[in-house]
Motif scaffolding. Structure first.
Motif, PDB file in Angstrom:
ATOM      1  N   PHE A 131       0.117  -6.462  -5.677  1.00 44.74           N
ATOM      2  CA  PHE A 131      -1.055  -6.338  -4.807  1.00 44.74           C
ATOM      3  C   PHE A 131      -1.729  -7.679  -4.518  1.00 44.74           C
ATOM      4  O   PHE A 131      -2.007  -8.028  -3.372  1.00 44.74           O
ATOM      5  CB  PHE A 131      -2.055  -5.369  -5.441  1.00 44.74           C
ATOM      6  N   ALA A 132      -1.997  -8.477  -5.547  1.00 48.65           N
ATOM      7  CA  ALA A 132      -2.836  -9.667  -5.385  1.00 48.65           C
ATOM      8  C   ALA A 132      -2.108 -10.928  -4.898  1.00 48.65           C
ATOM      9  O   ALA A 132      -2.656 -11.657  -4.064  1.00 48.65           O
ATOM     10  CB  ALA A 132      -3.564  -9.966  -6.697  1.00 48.65           C
ATOM     11  N   HIS A 137       1.625  -2.292  -9.065  1.00 43.22           N
ATOM     12  CA  HIS A 137       0.274  -2.847  -9.028  1.00 43.22           C
ATOM     13  C   HIS A 137       0.278  -4.373  -9.114  1.00 43.22           C
ATOM     14  O   HIS A 137      -0.657  -5.021  -8.635  1.00 43.22           O
ATOM     15  CB  HIS A 137      -0.564  -2.264 -10.168  1.00 43.22           C
ATOM     16  N   THR A 139      -4.469 -10.391  -1.245  1.00 45.04           N
ATOM     17  CA  THR A 139      -4.629  -8.953  -1.404  1.00 45.04           C
ATOM     18  C   THR A 139      -4.534  -8.260  -0.045  1.00 45.04           C
ATOM     19  O   THR A 139      -4.505  -8.908   1.009  1.00 45.04           O
ATOM     20  CB  THR A 139      -5.994  -8.624  -2.025  1.00 45.04           C
ATOM     21  N   SER A 140      -4.529  -6.950  -0.061  1.00 45.93           N
ATOM     22  CA  SER A 140      -4.472  -6.204   1.197  1.00 45.93           C
ATOM     23  C   SER A 140      -5.686  -6.508   2.071  1.00 45.93           C
ATOM     24  O   SER A 140      -5.572  -6.582   3.306  1.00 45.93           O
ATOM     25  CB  SER A 140      -4.377  -4.699   0.908  1.00 45.93           C
ATOM     26  N   ASP A 141      -6.849  -6.691   1.466  1.00 47.32           N
ATOM     27  CA  ASP A 141      -8.036  -7.042   2.249  1.00 47.32           C
ATOM     28  C   ASP A 141      -7.843  -8.377   2.971  1.00 47.32           C
ATOM     29  O   ASP A 141      -8.239  -8.539   4.127  1.00 47.32           O
ATOM     30  CB  ASP A 141      -9.272  -7.125   1.349  1.00 47.32           C
ATOM     31  N   GLU A 197       0.818  -1.208   0.000  1.00 43.77           N
ATOM     32  CA  GLU A 197       0.000   0.000   0.000  1.00 43.77           C
ATOM     33  C   GLU A 197       0.854   1.262   0.000  1.00 43.77           C
ATOM     34  O   GLU A 197       0.524   2.250  -0.680  1.00 43.77           O
ATOM     35  CB  GLU A 197      -0.944  -0.014   1.200  1.00 43.77           C
TER      36      GLU A 197
END
Length: 431
Positions: A359-360, A356, A364-366, A324
């Motif tokens: 990220f996944a 980018h 992912t960040s979530d 992030e």
């Protein structure tokens, strides 16, 4: 802050990798960006430096240097090329399954070849229809005498088109105990690659599709017992994947800050350097603050991992903080560059695209935040870092009180880390 975690040997390793990246990788970036296909030559050249063996024990020809050393290697390559940092992180992710689940014979066969740079390993778990839901996979393996017959497809496999040995998790039965892992050589009949598709960033790195069409694999290629595939997938992702991707983000982040400060010193507005403008200087301060925080989170997590400590939460936090913050810094860099950042004569747009891509993978960040919430609530389901704490940290000190021992560790008899191992063994797959 570096010296809190790193020794003189770590700094020597950083300088070696940085020098190599500047000499050998940077001149190849324009060609990689133009072709947008797998950079086979430089991938093999990097592998032959011995750095894929960072976490492989010396008895198998590796560096035996641990996860912090591995982080520095990936970080420095990613500072120049996110694609080549990603190539190394994917290879070292492929190491994890053999180190932790391989039989003695599998370790003797494959780890020396990986450490010497003669074999690029991968790990293949994800499928189109299940994504990050590992238990939703449908690719299968059926026992047939002394063999297993594999069928199905795996996608987003790091090093897909340059890899020699694929660690594949497939279904051998129902439920969470119905997944099993196998080592599949790239030249095995019934195995093929999907067409490599151009992607937004990481040009030079391949993360494509593996196809298994009645691919017959000896039972001796099975990793662990039947039903251990979920452990292979999760442990590789948690212990190696998150740390490795954190290192890629950190290297890209460092490049963003360096390039933007250089730009601000070169450009003038109103008769002064661009960084004299208060709004620009504030953004630079934000970028530097994020970078320092991100590096602290990254090094702290792998420092604990090298010492066999419980650090699942720290690894998750390191990944989300680094991903992030690198994306936020990329946005600041683009704002400062303005229109100049939109053209390919400057690397800022490449850094943004590459960032980018991190990220996944490995969640992912979530996903990281959901797992961290479980830590806060006391509902986390065990610790992979404790379960698999038998890492390659041969004689590293276990406390900071022993930090002086880091100055002259016995990790290697070579003059410095990164030297190509003297004995070279060839991978049984393609070379």
């Amino acid at each position: 802050m570096d010296s809190y975690f790193t020794s003189r040997r770590h700094h020597q390793l950083r300088e070696q990798v940085r020098g190599f990246a500047e000499r050998e990788v940077r001149p190849r970036i324009p060609a990689m960006e133009e072709s947008r296909t797998t950079a086979h030559g430089i991938s093999r050249l990097i592998a032959r430096q011995g750095w894929l063996g960072a976490t492989i024990a010396k008895e198998y020809g590796g560096m035996g240097a641990g996860h912090l050393a591995k982080t520095l290697i990936i970080e420095e390559l990613s500072r120049v090329s996110g694609a080549m940092g990603a190539m190394v992180q994917a290879s070292q992710l492929g190491v994890a399954k053999i180190v932790h689940f391989g039989s003695d014979e599998q370790k003797k066969t494959w780890l020396p070849a990986v450490a010497a740079g003669d074999c690029l390993p991968t790990i293949a778990v994800t499928e189109h229809d299940s994504g990050g839901h590992v238990l939703g996979m449908t690719a299968s393996a059926v026992r047939d005498g002394d063999d297993y017959v594999l069928n199905g497809r795996k996608v987003y496999v790091g090093n897909s088109h340059v890899g020699d040995l694929h660690g594949v998790v497939v279904r051998t039965g129902p439920g969470s105990k119905g997944l099993t892992a196998f080592l599949v050589e790239a030249d095995r009949p019934g195995f093929s690659l999907g067409e490599q598709r151009p992607a937004m960033g990481l040009h030079g790195f391949s993360f494509g599709e593996l196809i298994f069409d009645n691919c017959r694999v000896p039972a001796g290629n099975r990793l662990g017992d039947e039903g251990e595939g979920l452990s292979v997938a999760y442990s590789s992702s948690v212990l190696y994947g998150r740390a490795n991707l954190t290192a890629v983000s950190l290297g890209i982040h460092q490049a963003l800050v360096e390039e933007t400060t250089r730009f601000c010193a070169e450009r003038e507005r109103y008769g002064k350097p661009l960084h004299a403008l208060p709004n620009v200087k504030i953004k630079l301060g934000q970028m530097q603050s994020r970078l320092m925080t991100a590096r602290l989170a990254a090094y702290h997590a792998v420092h604990l991992l090298d010492r066999g400590k419980d650090c699942d939460a720290e690894l998750m936090n390191a990944k989300v903080v680094n991903v992030e913050s690198a994306l936020d810094t990329a946005r600041n860099a683009m704002e400062i560059h303005a229109a100049a950042g939109l053209f390919t004569d400057r690397p800022i747009e490449r850094f943004l695209r590459d960032a980018h891509h991190i990220f996944a993978p490995a969640g992912t960040s979530d996903v990281q935040l959901l797992r961290l919430a479980e830590v806060a609530l006391g509902t986390a389901k065990g610790s992979w870092s404790q379960r698999l704490s038998e890492l390659v940290r041969t004689d590293q000190p276990t406390t900071l009180d022993d930090a002086a021992a880091l100055e002259e560790p016995s990790w290697t008899e070579a003059a410095s880390w990164g030297q190509v191992p003297p004995q070279r063994t060839h991978c049984a797959g393609k070379v």
